[in-house]
Design a protein around this motif. Sequence first.
Motif, PDB file in Angstrom:
ATOM      1  N   ALA A 104      17.369  61.920  39.083  1.00 35.25           N
ATOM      2  CA  ALA A 104      15.956  62.171  39.852  1.00 35.25           C
ATOM      3  C   ALA A 104      15.846  63.195  41.010  1.00 35.25           C
ATOM      4  O   ALA A 104      14.857  63.825  40.947  1.00 35.25           O
ATOM      5  CB  ALA A 104      15.516  60.841  40.374  1.00 35.25           C
ATOM      6  N   GLU A 105      16.996  63.168  41.779  1.00 39.50           N
ATOM      7  CA  GLU A 105      16.907  64.380  42.888  1.00 39.50           C
ATOM      8  C   GLU A 105      17.054  65.715  42.076  1.00 39.50           C
ATOM      9  O   GLU A 105      16.151  66.840  42.747  1.00 39.50           O
ATOM     10  CB  GLU A 105      18.172  64.247  43.700  1.00 39.50           C
ATOM     11  N   GLU A 106      17.750  65.872  41.182  1.00 35.77           N
ATOM     12  CA  GLU A 106      17.842  67.166  40.181  1.00 35.77           C
ATOM     13  C   GLU A 106      16.217  67.618  39.909  1.00 35.77           C
ATOM     14  O   GLU A 106      15.884  68.617  40.023  1.00 35.77           O
ATOM     15  CB  GLU A 106      18.662  67.168  39.204  1.00 35.77           C
ATOM     16  N   VAL A 107      15.599  66.457  39.307  1.00 35.37           N
ATOM     17  CA  VAL A 107      14.302  66.952  38.932  1.00 35.37           C
ATOM     18  C   VAL A 107      13.203  66.944  39.850  1.00 35.37           C
ATOM     19  O   VAL A 107      12.481  68.064  39.820  1.00 35.37           O
ATOM     20  CB  VAL A 107      13.728  65.644  38.188  1.00 35.37           C
ATOM     21  N   ASN A 108      13.456  66.294  40.946  1.00 39.95           N
ATOM     22  CA  ASN A 108      12.595  66.616  42.178  1.00 39.95           C
ATOM     23  C   ASN A 108      12.801  68.072  42.822  1.00 39.95           C
ATOM     24  O   ASN A 108      11.765  68.704  43.268  1.00 39.95           O
ATOM     25  CB  ASN A 108      12.593  65.470  43.180  1.00 39.95           C
ATOM     26  N   SER A 109      14.089  68.411  42.868  1.00 38.74           N
ATOM     27  CA  SER A 109      14.350  69.648  43.269  1.00 38.74           C
ATOM     28  C   SER A 109      13.979  70.798  42.500  1.00 38.74           C
ATOM     29  O   SER A 109      13.386  71.853  43.163  1.00 38.74           O
ATOM     30  CB  SER A 109      15.946  69.785  43.587  1.00 38.74           C
ATOM     31  N   LEU A 110      13.948  70.510  41.322  1.00 39.32           N
ATOM     32  CA  LEU A 110      13.329  71.517  40.591  1.00 39.32           C
ATOM     33  C   LEU A 110      11.756  71.881  40.320  1.00 39.32           C
ATOM     34  O   LEU A 110      11.240  72.676  40.608  1.00 39.32           O
ATOM     35  CB  LEU A 110      13.767  71.229  38.968  1.00 39.32           C
TER      36      LEU A 110
END
Length: 85
Positions: A22-28
């Motif tokens: 989820a953190e990778e998705v939000n960062s992108l």
Amino acid sequence: MENTQENRVAVIGIIVEDKSRAEEVNSLLHQYSQYIIGRMGLPYRERNLSIISVIIDASSDIISALSGKLGRIPGVSSQALYTKA
């Protein structure tokens, strides 16, 4: 990110099966925030996944790039649906 095409409005559907991503998705999504009109996320607890819809106003290249980058994150699926014009 340079805009060489006319902008289109699209919905990017995202399914997160691996919540540790989820953190990778939000960062992108944050990297593309200048193009995002809105987003809605729903946890589907019974299936242990999250469903996110992102409305974006950008060139086809930018929309494709974001959708593709999201889909390359392990445990994440994405698909873009474009307006005709």
